[in-house]
Design a protein around this motif. Structure first.
Motif, mmCIF file in Angstrom:
data_model
loop_
_atom_site.group_PDB
_atom_site.id
_atom_site.type_symbol
_atom_site.label_atom_id
_atom_site.label_comp_id
_atom_site.label_asym_id
_atom_site.label_seq_id
_atom_site.Cartn_x
_atom_site.Cartn_y
_atom_site.Cartn_z
ATOM 1 N N ASP A 60 5.801 9.823 -23.710
ATOM 2 C CA ASP A 60 4.625 9.207 -23.103
ATOM 3 C C ASP A 60 4.249 9.954 -21.826
ATOM 4 N N GLU A 61 3.046 10.530 -21.804
ATOM 5 C CA GLU A 61 2.636 11.342 -20.657
ATOM 6 C C GLU A 61 2.521 10.542 -19.370
ATOM 7 N N HIS A 62 2.470 9.224 -19.473
ATOM 8 C CA HIS A 62 2.306 8.392 -18.275
ATOM 9 C C HIS A 62 3.615 8.149 -17.519
ATOM 10 N N VAL A 63 4.711 8.749 -17.999
ATOM 11 C CA VAL A 63 5.976 8.572 -17.280
ATOM 12 C C VAL A 63 5.922 9.247 -15.913
ATOM 13 N N VAL A 64 5.049 10.226 -15.731
ATOM 14 C CA VAL A 64 4.868 10.850 -14.420
ATOM 15 C C VAL A 64 3.497 10.453 -13.893
ATOM 16 N N GLN A 65 3.499 9.761 -12.764
ATOM 17 C CA GLN A 65 2.277 9.287 -12.126
ATOM 18 C C GLN A 65 2.102 9.996 -10.783
ATOM 19 N N LEU A 66 0.864 10.276 -10.440
ATOM 20 C CA LEU A 66 0.529 10.839 -9.133
ATOM 21 C C LEU A 66 -0.455 9.897 -8.449
ATOM 22 N N VAL A 67 -0.086 9.399 -7.280
ATOM 23 C CA VAL A 67 -0.974 8.495 -6.546
ATOM 24 C C VAL A 67 -2.258 9.249 -6.205
ATOM 25 N N PRO A 68 -3.422 8.736 -6.628
ATOM 26 C CA PRO A 68 -4.663 9.488 -6.455
ATOM 27 C C PRO A 68 -5.329 9.293 -5.101
ATOM 28 N N ARG A 69 -4.621 8.724 -4.159
ATOM 29 C CA ARG A 69 -5.202 8.453 -2.834
ATOM 30 C C ARG A 69 -4.599 9.385 -1.796
ATOM 31 N N ALA A 70 -5.452 9.858 -0.873
ATOM 32 C CA ALA A 70 -4.998 10.787 0.161
ATOM 33 C C ALA A 70 -4.517 10.083 1.420
ATOM 34 N N GLU A 71 -4.805 8.780 1.550
ATOM 35 C CA GLU A 71 -4.455 8.068 2.784
ATOM 36 C C GLU A 71 -2.940 8.020 2.994
ATOM 37 N N ARG A 72 -2.535 8.133 4.249
ATOM 38 C CA ARG A 72 -1.113 8.064 4.589
ATOM 39 C C ARG A 72 -0.510 6.709 4.233
#
Length: 413
Positions: free
Chosen positions: A176-188
């Protein structure tokens, strides 16, 4: 805005947890195929990756990012090839035994230790897009889903890596490709939200500046989230009175090939007895690398981490010491405890230095730049953990990212 950031992080965490069983139950062959696919896709999609990275670099330059941090942000052709090579090596690395016999109990019952994935592991890191691949690959190899959060400077590169390299490679291996997630927000604020989800992300790897990492570790502890933290860096070199001059020169030069990394030379301690003799060689070696010495009287702590100073990162603190005992005390009490080395031809002095230094890595006539998962262990690392408690310490790799479970089985028939 904070509510939107929190929602985005939680959505990533829930998606990773939902996909985690696909990876946890994958065969060794599928996991290694995914890693080989990543290596192949890195090379076939190199133009897309380099283009996204160049956009990040241009924006960072315009924002005034220092040379050392820009170096960490940049993916060059050779670095991209190196990333692919590391993925192939990781694919060939052996998988840890999932079940290890321990002993036989009364009645012939068998005690075994089972090594299980954590489930979902988070990772927070700054302007180093290669870490996206390093961490994702380590998580995949250890069968842990992941939620990655990187700083705004590298978000474009990380997103492209996820979209054209990591996720398609997983899908091609029937994971399942969704096992790796990247938070799409740049805010600290996204980093703080990542360490507040113990039921979804029980462990978070923290990489970055000491101040921010310590703050996140405190927040994590308050919310019941465990961390593997790389808070501070800076390598120490002690030049003993029995040091070989050519060795010292080589160590100084080879410890300063990159200035924006944590394991570079940061503090140079020179024995009083040889200071005047060795200084011309040291001074020339520093000049060769374009690095200036910070000499007493200092306007900073002796262990000040120059790699994080955008104005004076091309600096090394230099101090005179009376011997190995003073050098060990300074390295233990006034530096990060990341790594320290000794230059000496006297084995007894080297042994005293090794016995006294309490940090993560210790080196004899070798540069602290070697404190790196790939250089030491032949596989990428998720980070370098400095904790002084039992558990993974030093370069953390896929072999460390599991939890132990004891199981008692019936006697063999």
């Amino acid at each position: 805005m904070t509510d939107e950031v929190a929602k985005a992080v939680e959505e990533c965490a829930r998606a990773a947890k939902g996909a985690a069983p696909s990876l946890a139950g994958a065969t060794d062959e599928a996991v290694d195929a995914a890693l080989r696919n990543m290596a192949e896709r890195l090379l076939t999609h190199r133009d897309e990756v380099l283009e996204a990275n160049q956009q990040d670099v241009v924006a960072a330059k315009s924002a005034g990012m220092s040379a050392g941090l820009l170096d960490r942000l940049t993916i060059t052709e050779s670095r991209l090839t190196g990333m692919a090579d590391q993925l192939r090596l990781l694919a060939e690395a052996p998988h840890p035994e999932r079940t290890v016999p321990v002993s036989t109990l009364d009645g012939g019952l068998r005690l075994v230790e089972r090594r299980r994935p954590v489930g979902v592991i988070g990772a927070n890191y700054e302007a180093r897009p290669n870490v996206t691949v390093d961490v994702a690959s380590q998580l995949v190899k250890s069968r842990n889903a992941g939620v990655l959060r990187t700083g705004s400077a590298a978000l474009g590169s990380a997103t492209r890596l996820l979209d054209v390299v990591i996720r398609p490679a997983l899908a091609e291996a029937d994971i399942d490709e969704h096992v790796v997630q990247l938070v799409p927000r740049a805010e600290r604020e996204a980093a703080a939200e990542l360490v507040r989800l113990p039921d979804l992300v029980p462990l978070v790897i923290l990489r970055g500046s000491g101040e921010s990492t310590r703050s996140l570790a405190l927040t994590a502890a308050q919310h019941g989230v465990r961390t593997l933290a790389h808070a501070d860096g800076g390598g120490v070199l002690y030049v003993d009175e029995h040091a070989d001059v050519d060795t010292v020169r080589s160590l100084v030069v080879n410890s300063l090939d990159r200035l924006g990394v944590c394991n570079r030379l940061n503090l140079l301690l020179i024995h009083d007895a040889v200071h005047d003799e060795i200084w011309p060689v040291v001074s020339a070696a520093l000049a060769e690398r374009g690095v200036s010495p910070s000499l007493p009287p200092y306007e900073h702590p002796i262990g000040y981490e120059w790699a994080l100073d955008s104005d004076r990162e091309a600096t090394v603190t230099v101090a005179r010491v009376g011997g190995v005992a003073e050098a060990v005390r300074i390295a233990n009490e006034e530096t990060s405890g990341l790594a320290a080395g000794i230059a000496t031809e006297d084995a007894t002095v080297a042994e005293a230095f090794f016995d006294g230094y309490q940090g993560t890595g210790v080196f004899w006539n070798a540069p602290t730049r070697l404190l790196d998962g790939f250089k030491l262990l032949g596989v990428p690392e998720t980070g370098i953990n400095l904790d002084k408690v039992p558990g993974p310490r030093g370069p953390v790799t896929y072999t460390d990212l599991y939890v132990r479970q004891y199981a008692v089985l019936p006697a063999e028939r």
